[in-house]
Design a protein around this motif. Structure first.
Motif, mmCIF file in Angstrom:
data_model
loop_
_atom_site.group_PDB
_atom_site.id
_atom_site.type_symbol
_atom_site.label_atom_id
_atom_site.label_comp_id
_atom_site.label_asym_id
_atom_site.label_seq_id
_atom_site.Cartn_x
_atom_site.Cartn_y
_atom_site.Cartn_z
ATOM 1 N N ILE A 52 0.846 -1.211 0.000
ATOM 2 C CA ILE A 52 0.000 0.000 0.000
ATOM 3 C C ILE A 52 0.880 1.260 0.000
ATOM 4 N N ARG A 86 -2.951 5.614 3.319
ATOM 5 C CA ARG A 86 -2.386 4.768 2.249
ATOM 6 C C ARG A 86 -3.305 3.587 1.947
ATOM 7 N N ALA A 132 -6.566 3.539 2.229
ATOM 8 C CA ALA A 132 -7.700 4.053 1.450
ATOM 9 C C ALA A 132 -7.288 4.292 0.003
ATOM 10 N N ALA A 133 -6.096 4.891 -0.183
ATOM 11 C CA ALA A 133 -5.624 5.177 -1.549
ATOM 12 C C ALA A 133 -5.394 3.896 -2.332
ATOM 13 N N ALA A 134 -5.099 2.811 -1.621
ATOM 14 C CA ALA A 134 -4.855 1.521 -2.284
ATOM 15 C C ALA A 134 -6.150 0.729 -2.462
ATOM 16 N N GLY A 135 -7.295 1.357 -2.139
ATOM 17 C CA GLY A 135 -8.574 0.682 -2.356
ATOM 18 C C GLY A 135 -9.017 -0.192 -1.203
ATOM 19 N N ARG A 136 -8.421 -0.003 -0.028
ATOM 20 C CA ARG A 136 -8.793 -0.806 1.150
ATOM 21 C C ARG A 136 -9.096 0.160 2.307
ATOM 22 N N PRO A 137 -10.195 0.937 2.190
ATOM 23 C CA PRO A 137 -10.478 1.920 3.230
ATOM 24 C C PRO A 137 -10.734 1.257 4.586
#
Ligand code: HQG
Length: 189
Positions: free
Chosen positions: A27, A45, A47-52
């Protein structure tokens, strides 16, 4: 004893273990030399990687995790995995004198190699040891039919092995020579 971690947060606990022990780069995160990372940065990071991850869920996982896998810094702003790393971090734990006997749970199929070569850290930074045979059995079962080894820590220290205790009570050693190991009874758990 803590309430158990709610089932829907087990996946988050595994995700945090992955990021904080093995693959922070997944991430775009960096750990400092001692394995710590800033919690706000970690959540951003993720959230930005698609795992909020909500702060409330993060706090619940840290608080209710069955093995206290995650440690918070004194100021509460940073987190690290208590143990289990494969990335190079220095936990900077004080060397401590362990109990004379510790236990290691493993799978029966590894026994022959272990009794020849001793315990080595495999993909992690340390060999992990348990304070009691019940815990060791549970650790061994993760790999298959469990067996428990007794670790003579007095002999191991005489052979130069350094022991550390992680924040969550798991014992860590760099290796355990074969002549410090003996097969123990494997408790039914
Ligand atoms: C084995 C969990 C062949 C070793 C647990 C183990 C723990 C050898 C496996 C933590 C060997 C490594 C760590 C040799 C060692 N030849 N096999 N010479 N030396 N082995 O997962 O101790 O739930 O890296 O016996 O509770 O099973 O993730 O270590 O079977 O504290 O928080 O190689 O992981 O914590 O396996 O488990 P692992 P482990 P978490």
């Amino acid at each position: 004893m803590n309430d158990p971690l709610p089932e829907h947060l087990v996946g988050l606990s595994k995700f945090l273990s992955l990021v904080l022990r093995h693959d922070p780069a997944a991430i775009g995160l960096a750990l400092d030399a001692n394995g710590w990372t800033d919690i706000d940065t970690l959540l951003a990071r993720a959230a930005a990687a698609g795992r909020p991850v909500t702060r409330a869920d993060f706090d619940t996982v840290v608080a209710l995790n069955d093995k206290r896998r995650f440690s918070l810094s004194e100021d509460g702003r940073r987190v690290r995995a208590a143990q289990g790393h494969s990335v190079a971090v220095d936990l900077a734990l004080a060397g401590v004198v362990p109990p004379a006997l510790l236990f290691h749970g493993t799978a029966r199929r590894f026994l022959e190699a272990i009794l020849q070569q001793g315990l080595t850290s495999q993909s992690r930074n340390h060999v992990h040891l348990s304070a009691d045979p019940q815990t060791a059995t549970a650790v061994g079962r993760r790999h298959g039919s469990p067996v428990v080894l007794r670790v003579d820590t007095v002999a191991a220290q005489a052979a130069g092995v350094r022991f550390q205790r992680a924040d969550n009570g798991v014992w860590l050693a760099d290796r355990v020579p074969a002549d410090c190991l003996a097969l123990a009874d494997t408790p039914a758990t």
